[in-house]
Motif scaffolding. Sequence first.
Motif, mmCIF file in Angstrom:
data_model
loop_
_atom_site.group_PDB
_atom_site.id
_atom_site.type_symbol
_atom_site.label_atom_id
_atom_site.label_comp_id
_atom_site.label_asym_id
_atom_site.label_seq_id
_atom_site.Cartn_x
_atom_site.Cartn_y
_atom_site.Cartn_z
ATOM 1 N N GLY A 1 0.830 -1.203 0.000
ATOM 2 C CA GLY A 1 0.000 0.000 0.000
ATOM 3 C C GLY A 1 0.864 1.252 0.000
ATOM 4 O O GLY A 1 0.571 2.223 -0.707
ATOM 5 N N ILE B 1 0.996 4.533 -2.574
ATOM 6 C CA ILE B 1 0.869 5.954 -2.196
ATOM 7 C C ILE B 1 2.106 6.726 -2.665
ATOM 8 O O ILE B 1 1.998 7.816 -3.246
ATOM 9 C CB ILE B 1 0.656 6.092 -0.672
ATOM 10 C CG1 ILE B 1 -0.612 5.340 -0.246
ATOM 11 C CG2 ILE B 1 0.554 7.568 -0.271
ATOM 12 C CD1 ILE B 1 -0.812 5.207 1.259
ATOM 13 N N PHE C 1 -10.198 0.968 4.381
ATOM 14 C CA PHE C 1 -11.030 0.553 5.514
ATOM 15 C C PHE C 1 -12.346 -0.096 5.102
ATOM 16 O O PHE C 1 -12.861 -0.937 5.819
ATOM 17 C CB PHE C 1 -11.323 1.763 6.422
ATOM 18 C CG PHE C 1 -10.409 1.841 7.609
ATOM 19 C CD1 PHE C 1 -9.088 1.406 7.521
ATOM 20 C CD2 PHE C 1 -10.861 2.358 8.824
ATOM 21 C CE1 PHE C 1 -8.245 1.478 8.620
ATOM 22 C CE2 PHE C 1 -10.018 2.429 9.930
ATOM 23 C CZ PHE C 1 -8.720 1.985 9.822
ATOM 24 N N THR D 1 -3.120 -5.474 1.388
ATOM 25 C CA THR D 1 -2.743 -6.287 2.536
ATOM 26 C C THR D 1 -3.931 -6.557 3.459
ATOM 27 O O THR D 1 -3.944 -7.541 4.189
ATOM 28 C CB THR D 1 -1.670 -5.516 3.342
ATOM 29 O OG1 THR D 1 -0.708 -4.993 2.432
ATOM 30 C CG2 THR D 1 -1.021 -6.358 4.390
ATOM 31 N N LYS D 2 -4.902 -5.659 3.442
ATOM 32 C CA LYS D 2 -5.954 -5.658 4.459
ATOM 33 C C LYS D 2 -7.165 -6.476 3.989
ATOM 34 O O LYS D 2 -7.038 -7.662 3.813
ATOM 35 C CB LYS D 2 -6.300 -4.212 4.821
ATOM 36 C CG LYS D 2 -5.063 -3.307 5.045
ATOM 37 C CD LYS D 2 -4.233 -3.709 6.246
ATOM 38 C CE LYS D 2 -2.881 -3.016 6.316
ATOM 39 N NZ LYS D 2 -2.893 -1.568 6.305
HETATM 40 C C1 LIG Z 1 -2.004 -0.548 5.959
HETATM 41 C C2 LIG Z 1 -2.474 0.700 5.349
HETATM 42 C C3 LIG Z 1 -1.699 1.374 4.391
HETATM 43 C C4 LIG Z 1 -0.324 0.874 3.990
HETATM 44 O O1 LIG Z 1 -0.390 -0.343 3.321
HETATM 45 P P1 LIG Z 1 0.795 -1.448 3.373
HETATM 46 O O2 LIG Z 1 0.232 -2.522 2.521
HETATM 47 O O3 LIG Z 1 1.003 -1.826 4.788
HETATM 48 O O4 LIG Z 1 2.007 -0.810 2.789
HETATM 49 C C5 LIG Z 1 -2.228 2.520 3.834
HETATM 50 N N1 LIG Z 1 -3.427 3.007 4.201
HETATM 51 C C6 LIG Z 1 -4.194 2.384 5.115
HETATM 52 C C7 LIG Z 1 -5.519 2.965 5.485
HETATM 53 C C8 LIG Z 1 -3.747 1.222 5.724
HETATM 54 O O5 LIG Z 1 -4.507 0.617 6.651
#
Ligand SMILES: *Cc1c(COP(=O)(O)O)cnc(C)c1O
Length: 389
Positions: free
Chosen positions: A87, A91, A185, A206-207
């Motif tokens: 992520g 960005i 989110f 990742t989330k």
């Molecule tokens: C985890 C997260 C990121 C960063 O992503 P990674 O995959 O850990 O690099 C960016 N924005 C939000 C809202 C996140 O929860």
Amino acid sequence: MKNEDNKADCDCKYKVETICQISDKSIADQWGALSFPIYQSATFAHRGLGESTGFDYTRMQNPTRQQLEYVMTKLEHGTDTMAFSSGMAAIATVMELFKPGDHFVIDADLYGGSVRLFNEISKKNGLTFTTANFSVDELDPLIEENTKAVYLETPTNPMMNVSDIEKIAKKAHENGLILIVDNTFLSPYYQTPIDLGADIVIHSGTKFLGGHHDTIGGFVVVKDKELDERLRFIYKTTGACLGPFDSWLLLRGIRTLAIRMDRASENAMKLAEHLQKKKNVTRVIYPGLPEHPGHEIMKKQARGFGAMLTFEVDSKERVESILKNVDLIYFAESLGGTETLITYPITQTHADVPRDLLDKNGINDRVLRLSVGIEAIDDLIAEFDRLLD
Ligand SMILES: *Cc1c(COP(=O)(O)O)cnc(C)c1O
């Protein structure tokens, strides 16, 4: 809120749960494999001069990654998606669109890693930032002559502030700014910011998209062709691409996005209501609760309230005791997996966020964040009864 509300003008005829199952038929596996193969190849042979299969070198394109990007584009109602190695890489690549002297208006309550990137890297590269609380502040007075973009998350991390994407997009566009939304989110299952006017949507894959705490990945989805061309150029040049195996894991995660999000959000709602009854809990912040200030906006712009919830307890000692005694749930950074995680923002996700910003957002040493998983709700409730009573 039901997903029948998903009436975005996507060229895809399917509903969101179905889009999670589609594939790009133009690169279908020649043997008919249902699980799209992992093309673990750095390079691709040419059949002759000027002839390409469409794939030359994996930093540029890879079939497994293309399948994933195809599904993400349809899910987010964009024109194209780039899949990144994280992520943060997503960005950081978006920030390469800008040049020294450009100014941003950003939400004050962002993912800690994004704050660190903006403060430690983007500033060094000559970008400047003004922070706002978009759930209450108007955008107009914060715009300067050199403002180029607005960057936000909604709900925010970890304070769950909700901002009106459509309203902000309108103001941004009236002033010639682009709107960038980190949609991690809620995932595209619950919210599609491009439908509300966003120009760029970012995800930590990742989330919720990956969904199993087993891989790191990121996405940038773009609304129009012009931005797509500029970003694709930066993408292939700077090279933070997602590898074939991780692309496959993300593709597999997305197949179950809808049912995981539904169960996790249902659990989050029940847990929020349960935590509200606890005498040691001083605050429960979940946008699904009718008294949450962003509840009505969420009902308008999202199709669900998500699985993230933040709560505050009565003392730091209670925080220590909870974190020491968790059994079913895990004390760990990250979010969006099938297991429930508890995070302590002040020493974990937000450790590098400046003190004044933490204070401004109300992130104190009694605030805990939950990423609610898909366990049986009765077991989660029993866990919290044990931790809090
Ligand atoms: C985890 C997260 C990121 C960063 O992503 P990674 O995959 O850990 O690099 C960016 N924005 C939000 C809202 C996140 O929860």
